[in-house]
Design an enzyme around this catalytic site. Structure first.
Site, short mmCIF file in Angstrom:
data_model
loop_
_atom_site.label_atom_id
_atom_site.label_comp_id
_atom_site.label_asym_id
_atom_site.label_seq_id
_atom_site.Cartn_x
_atom_site.Cartn_y
_atom_site.Cartn_z
N TYR A 142 -1.19 -0.41 10.30
CA TYR A 142 -1.35 -1.00 8.97
C TYR A 142 -0.18 -0.58 8.07
O TYR A 142 0.44 -1.41 7.41
CB TYR A 142 -2.68 -0.53 8.39
CG TYR A 142 -2.92 -0.89 6.95
CD1 TYR A 142 -3.34 -2.16 6.59
CD2 TYR A 142 -2.76 0.06 5.94
CE1 TYR A 142 -3.58 -2.49 5.26
CE2 TYR A 142 -3.01 -0.26 4.61
CZ TYR A 142 -3.41 -1.53 4.28
OH TYR A 142 -3.65 -1.84 2.96
N SER A 166 0.84 -1.19 0.00
CA SER A 166 0.00 0.00 0.00
C SER A 166 0.88 1.24 0.00
O SER A 166 2.02 1.20 0.48
CB SER A 166 -0.89 0.01 1.25
OG SER A 166 -1.54 1.26 1.42
#
Length: 255
Positions: free
Chosen positions: A160, A147
């Site tokens: 995350y 990501s």
């Protein structure tokens, strides 16, 4: 005329394949000549995805698997080999983000869960598939969906983002260590994509506008736009590409 970017005859495992980006990647690989095994923790979601994939002409099977559990991952790879005879491609896509907020307020349970799925799960699956490829003496492609949150500061998604940064490092090291076995290892770093996973941002008007406002293309992405990158990395068109992180974010990280 055969398309240059195709995966004819290849068998791919796509974790987190029951919806969103994972399902889109599975469909792209399947419609380009590959056979696909989708994996997820929940059978209900897998059943729906499997029906949709088969309706789209994809040769697919579904397997329940918690990628953060080593025994589950070993069983997944063994089951796919039993069903299709081999594995050529792994797409590590299963992920979780149980804590949405400042890193300082994350509790241990959320922290441990994020590490278990986003990092240990990716490593377990990559290692199992790589060992299968080495044992076969066959080339292969491992694709880790990371990501943009792992490439820069990630306010409200810090835990995350930390795991996704670690995935980039893992990708680079495995690419070096597995190169002599003709196994390529790459990553894809999506920006904001309209999925249920990203609903906390996409469906929050202020947050979504903040992200879109610094994205040159002026919008968020769709799962199919990530699938194209995965198809390329899975195919022989990317035969000289390894250790790279392909950013697919509408230009957000350069703005």
């Amino acid at each position: 005329m055969t398309s240059w970017i195709n995966v004819e005859g290849k068998v791919a495992i796509v974790t987190g394949g029951s919806r969103g980006i994972g399902e889109a990647i599975a469909r792209a690989i399947g419609q380009s000549g590959g056979k696909v095994a989708i994996a997820s923790r929940k059978k209900e979601g897998l059943d729906g995805a499997l029906e949709r994939l088969r309706s789209a002409g994809v040769e697919a099977e579904a397997f329940t698997c918690h990628t953060g559990k080593l025994d589950d991952v070993r069983a997944l790879v063994a089951s796919v080999v039993e069903r299709f005879g081999k594995v050529d491609v792994l797409v590590n896509n299963a992920a979780t983000n149980p804590h949405f907020g400042p890193m300082m307020t994350a509790d241990d349970a959320a922290f441990d869960k994020t590490i278990e799925v986003n990092l240990k799960g990716y490593f377990y699956a990559a290692r199992a598939v790589a060992q299968h490829l080495v044992d076969r003496g066959a080339p292969g492609s491992i694709i880790n969906v990371t990501s943009v949150a792992g490439l820069c500061a990630a306010p409200l998604q810090g835990i995350y983002g930390m795991t996704k940064a670690a995935v980039v490092s893992m990708t680079q090291t495995l690419a070096v260590e597995l190169a002599s076995s003709r196994i390529r290892v790459n990553a894809i770093a999506p920006g904001l994509v309209d999925t249920r996973f990203a609903a906390a941002i996409v469906h929050n008007k202020d947050l979504a506008e903040r992200v879109i406002g610094r994205t040159p293309l002026g919008r968020y992405g769709a799962p199919d736009e990530i699938a194209g990158a995965a198809l390329y990395l899975a195919s022989d068109a990317a035969s000289f590409v390894t250790g790279q992180t392909l950013v697919v974010d509408g230009g957000m990280t350069i703005a």
